[in-house]
Design an enzyme around this catalytic site. Structure first.
Site, mmCIF file in Angstrom:
data_model
loop_
_atom_site.group_PDB
_atom_site.id
_atom_site.type_symbol
_atom_site.label_atom_id
_atom_site.label_comp_id
_atom_site.label_asym_id
_atom_site.label_seq_id
_atom_site.Cartn_x
_atom_site.Cartn_y
_atom_site.Cartn_z
ATOM 1 N N GLU A 130 45.829 39.963 27.693
ATOM 2 C CA GLU A 130 46.460 40.101 29.024
ATOM 3 C C GLU A 130 45.785 41.203 29.824
ATOM 4 O O GLU A 130 46.414 42.196 30.181
ATOM 5 C CB GLU A 130 47.942 40.451 28.854
ATOM 6 C CG GLU A 130 48.748 39.496 28.008
ATOM 7 C CD GLU A 130 50.036 40.125 27.471
ATOM 8 O OE1 GLU A 130 50.355 41.286 27.826
ATOM 9 O OE2 GLU A 130 50.710 39.471 26.679
ATOM 10 N N PRO A 131 44.492 41.066 30.101
ATOM 11 C CA PRO A 131 43.814 42.145 30.827
ATOM 12 C C PRO A 131 44.126 42.111 32.318
ATOM 13 O O PRO A 131 44.204 41.036 32.912
ATOM 14 C CB PRO A 131 42.337 41.817 30.600
ATOM 15 C CG PRO A 131 42.316 40.323 30.499
ATOM 16 C CD PRO A 131 43.618 39.921 29.847
ATOM 17 N N GLY A 132 44.334 43.257 32.905
ATOM 18 C CA GLY A 132 44.503 43.351 34.349
ATOM 19 C C GLY A 132 43.362 44.168 34.915
ATOM 20 O O GLY A 132 42.419 43.647 35.514
ATOM 21 N N ARG A 133 43.417 45.465 34.652
ATOM 22 C CA ARG A 133 42.440 46.406 35.208
ATOM 23 C C ARG A 133 40.998 46.003 34.903
ATOM 24 O O ARG A 133 40.121 46.109 35.755
ATOM 25 C CB ARG A 133 42.713 47.790 34.617
ATOM 26 C CG ARG A 133 41.904 48.907 35.231
ATOM 27 C CD ARG A 133 42.089 50.218 34.453
ATOM 28 N NE ARG A 133 43.409 50.442 33.980
ATOM 29 C CZ ARG A 133 44.311 51.242 34.567
ATOM 30 N NH1 ARG A 133 43.984 51.921 35.638
ATOM 31 N NH2 ARG A 133 45.515 51.388 34.054
ATOM 32 N N CYS A 148 53.004 62.641 55.122
ATOM 33 C CA CYS A 148 53.558 63.997 55.043
ATOM 34 C C CYS A 148 54.003 64.360 53.632
ATOM 35 O O CYS A 148 55.201 64.486 53.354
ATOM 36 C CB CYS A 148 54.707 64.128 56.024
ATOM 37 S SG CYS A 148 54.106 63.948 57.692
ATOM 38 N N GLU A 149 53.054 64.440 52.737
ATOM 39 C CA GLU A 149 53.290 64.838 51.338
ATOM 40 C C GLU A 149 52.055 65.589 50.877
ATOM 41 O O GLU A 149 50.933 65.145 51.137
ATOM 42 C CB GLU A 149 53.421 63.598 50.427
ATOM 43 C CG GLU A 149 54.553 62.679 50.721
ATOM 44 C CD GLU A 149 55.869 63.085 50.072
ATOM 45 O OE1 GLU A 149 55.881 63.989 49.208
ATOM 46 O OE2 GLU A 149 56.878 62.491 50.462
ATOM 47 N N TYR A 152 45.704 47.937 40.646
ATOM 48 C CA TYR A 152 46.805 48.845 40.939
ATOM 49 C C TYR A 152 46.544 49.633 42.233
ATOM 50 O O TYR A 152 46.887 50.803 42.344
ATOM 51 C CB TYR A 152 47.075 49.780 39.738
ATOM 52 C CG TYR A 152 47.279 49.002 38.455
ATOM 53 C CD1 TYR A 152 48.420 48.229 38.281
ATOM 54 C CD2 TYR A 152 46.313 48.989 37.445
ATOM 55 C CE1 TYR A 152 48.599 47.472 37.124
ATOM 56 C CE2 TYR A 152 46.487 48.234 36.283
ATOM 57 C CZ TYR A 152 47.630 47.485 36.142
ATOM 58 O OH TYR A 152 47.811 46.740 35.003
HETATM 59 N N1 LLP Z 1 50.400 43.379 29.539
HETATM 60 C C1 LLP Z 1 51.515 44.118 29.715
HETATM 61 C C2 LLP Z 1 52.741 43.754 28.996
HETATM 62 C C3 LLP Z 1 51.498 45.223 30.587
HETATM 63 O O1 LLP Z 1 52.591 45.958 30.748
HETATM 64 C C4 LLP Z 1 50.311 45.544 31.285
HETATM 65 C C5 LLP Z 1 50.247 46.692 32.213
HETATM 66 C C6 LLP Z 1 49.188 44.733 31.084
HETATM 67 C C7 LLP Z 1 49.269 43.667 30.211
HETATM 68 C C8 LLP Z 1 47.896 44.975 31.794
HETATM 69 O O2 LLP Z 1 47.346 46.227 31.505
HETATM 70 P P1 LLP Z 1 45.831 46.537 31.948
HETATM 71 O O3 LLP Z 1 44.949 45.540 31.253
HETATM 72 O O4 LLP Z 1 45.748 46.399 33.423
HETATM 73 O O5 LLP Z 1 45.611 47.916 31.503
HETATM 74 N N2 LLP Z 1 49.710 51.380 37.523
HETATM 75 C C9 LLP Z 1 48.998 51.904 36.380
HETATM 76 C C10 LLP Z 1 48.859 50.904 35.259
HETATM 77 C C11 LLP Z 1 50.176 50.296 34.796
HETATM 78 C C12 LLP Z 1 50.012 49.260 33.707
HETATM 79 C C13 LLP Z 1 51.278 48.525 33.459
HETATM 80 N N3 LLP Z 1 51.209 47.466 32.476
HETATM 81 C C14 LLP Z 1 47.639 52.434 36.858
HETATM 82 O O6 LLP Z 1 47.369 52.389 38.054
HETATM 83 O O7 LLP Z 1 46.860 52.938 36.068
#
Ligand code: LLP
Length: 432
Positions: free
Chosen positions: A287-290, A356-357, A385
């Site tokens: 489940e990659p996002g970043r 304003c922070e 993000y």
């Molecule tokens: N799977 C689950 C269950 C998650 O909670 C997350 C991210 C991912 C996959 C994806 O994670 P990634 O591959 O993107 O690392 N806003 C924060 C990051 C929050 C991540 C939340 N969960 C930032 O800007 O660094």
């Protein structure tokens, strides 16, 4: 690899000068590279080729419809955390049957919607949630596929606000309790025990925490899979990216230099994990996002003023924490470049927005080229993000977003109109 580089002194995204996008769409502006999105997805897909696998892109990182369609066209599934995200998958042309639904707070309505759409699995985070899913499924005369999210209590050694795999967090079900939870869930008529899931944290740059977690969980997955006929094991997301320095040279060289620095790449991730995962004999989900979108996006902002105080040089820009909150929230680093390459003397600067922070900053005391009113700055690695965490704080409109594909480009989100910000607000009759 990513596709932002200087060409004859001008920052380009693929075959398009970012300056030309700024002229057309204004600032603040997010710019995404389709080539980079595709490259990252494909790199991971290839690395996992020895396994029966499915990539479920964690769309919370960037859920823009253009970004999502790019990934859906590549065959990606999606990790969603709300009914709204599932609706977005459908709006983007993605397949709900390739979706997993995570999150600790799923409502009845969200569960019903996901069941009606036939998602691949609910990744459940508590026993009351399983009971609720069973109840809703019974009402709809459906069988709900579920996977328990196991919390393996492994410290991912990442930022405290984005670690999720220890017992300090709200996420998942404690490792020691998981077998009992499955035993009880197996008695529920409208639940199908479909797999097991874990996710230990975000922005992991080393593979070791994954290895430890997989080694810890693997024996349990095998036992439970044999007992209940699982189809999959999800090892979550969390693959980190290089924020510093973030400008790419060439594709192959860049990946090699990451490996040389000991930073995990899809190749090193797979090299360590595939041998541990293959013997489990299940479909593996990630489940990659970043990793997919982080370095595929930049945030462009215009310099409005330069202000010197006794101690500091403040570069004040038209973007702010409401557009990109990561520095304020996590003290995160984003490389900052001028759209026109500047090679002269540098000056220690704070780049700040107009909100304003005091926490409204993009960097502090950073050596940057001298810039002035009318220059443009790009914050790199802003694809993940970034826009999704945008807000209307200070009644600021959300930024526009553009997707580039070689020499083509299109607005994938128009700049928000100011009136839209208060569109849903009402003045009560007694005040009129
Ligand atoms: N799977 C689950 C269950 C998650 O909670 C997350 C991210 C991912 C996959 C994806 O994670 P990634 O591959 O993107 O690392 N806003 C924060 C990051 C929050 C991540 C939340 N969960 C930032 O800007 O660094």
């Amino acid at each position: 690899m990513h596709s932002f580089r200087y060409v004859r002194g001008k920052l380009f995204c693929e075959g398009v000068a970012v300056e030309s996008l700024v002229k057309k769409f204004g600032t603040p502006l997010y710019v995404y590279s389709q080539e980079t999105l595709t490259d990252h997805y494909s790199k991971l897909d290839q690395a996992l080729a020895p396994l029966d696998h499915m990539i479920c892109y964690a769309m919370k990182a960037n859920s823009n419809l253009g970004v999502m369609r790019t990934l859906a066209n590549l065959g990606s599934g999606f990790d969603v955390v709300s009914g709204g995200e599932l609706q977005r998958v459908i709006a983007a042309g993605g397949n709900p049957k390739k979706c997993v639904f995570a999150g600790v707070g799923k409502t009845e309505e969200e569960i019903e919607f996901a069941l009606r759409k036939g998602i691949y699995s609910f990744n459940v985070e508590s026993e009351p949630e399983i009971a609720r899913i069973n109840r809703v499924a019974a009402r709809l005369k459906k069988i709900a596929p579920i996977a328990v999210r196991v919390n393996p209590n492994i410290d991912a050694h990442t930022h405290a606000k984005i670690t999720t795999g220890t017992y300090e967090n709200k996420f998942g079900i404690q490792f020691e309790h998981v077998e009992g939870v499955y035993a009880r869930a197996s008695k529920l008529k409208n639940i199908k025990l479909h797999g097991l899931q874990m996710h230990i944290g975000s922005q992991l740059t080393q593979v070791t925490p994954y290895e430890l977690a997989v080694k810890k969980v693997a024996p349990m997955v095998k036992t439970l899979a044999a007992r209940y006929g699982f189809e999959f094991f999800s090892i979550g997301g969390g693959l980190g990216i290089v924020y510093k320095p973030a400008l790419a040279s060439g594709s192959a060289a860049w990946w090699k230099s990451s490996e040389a620095k000991g930073i995990m790449t899809p190749a090193t991730y797979a090299e360590k994990l595939v041998p541990l995962l293959q013997p489990i004999g299940l479909r593996i989900l990630v489940e990659p996002g970043r990793f997919i979108v982080g370095n595929a996006g930049i945030f462009v902002t215009r310099v409005e003023y330069v202000k010197k105080t006794g101690k500091k040089n403040f570069v004040i820009v038209d973007g702010a924490m409401n557009d990109l909150i990561r520095p304020a929230f996590y003290d995160s680093y984003h490389e900052i470049l001028s759209l026109s390459e500047k090679k002269g003397a540098t000056i220690s600067s704070d780049v700040v927005g107009g909100v304003c922070e005091s926490s409204d900053f993009f960097c502090k005391d950073r050596e940057l080229p001298k810039v002035g009113d009318g220059d443009y700055l790009a914050l790199l690695s802003a694809g993940a993000y970034g826009s999704v965490m945008g807000s209307n704080y200070n009644s600021r409109a959300l930024a526009a977003e553009v997707l580039v594909n070689k020499t083509k480009f299109a607005a994938v989100r128009e700049r928000e109109k100011l009136e839209r910000i208060w569109e849903h607000e009402k003045i009560p009759a007694w005040l009129k």
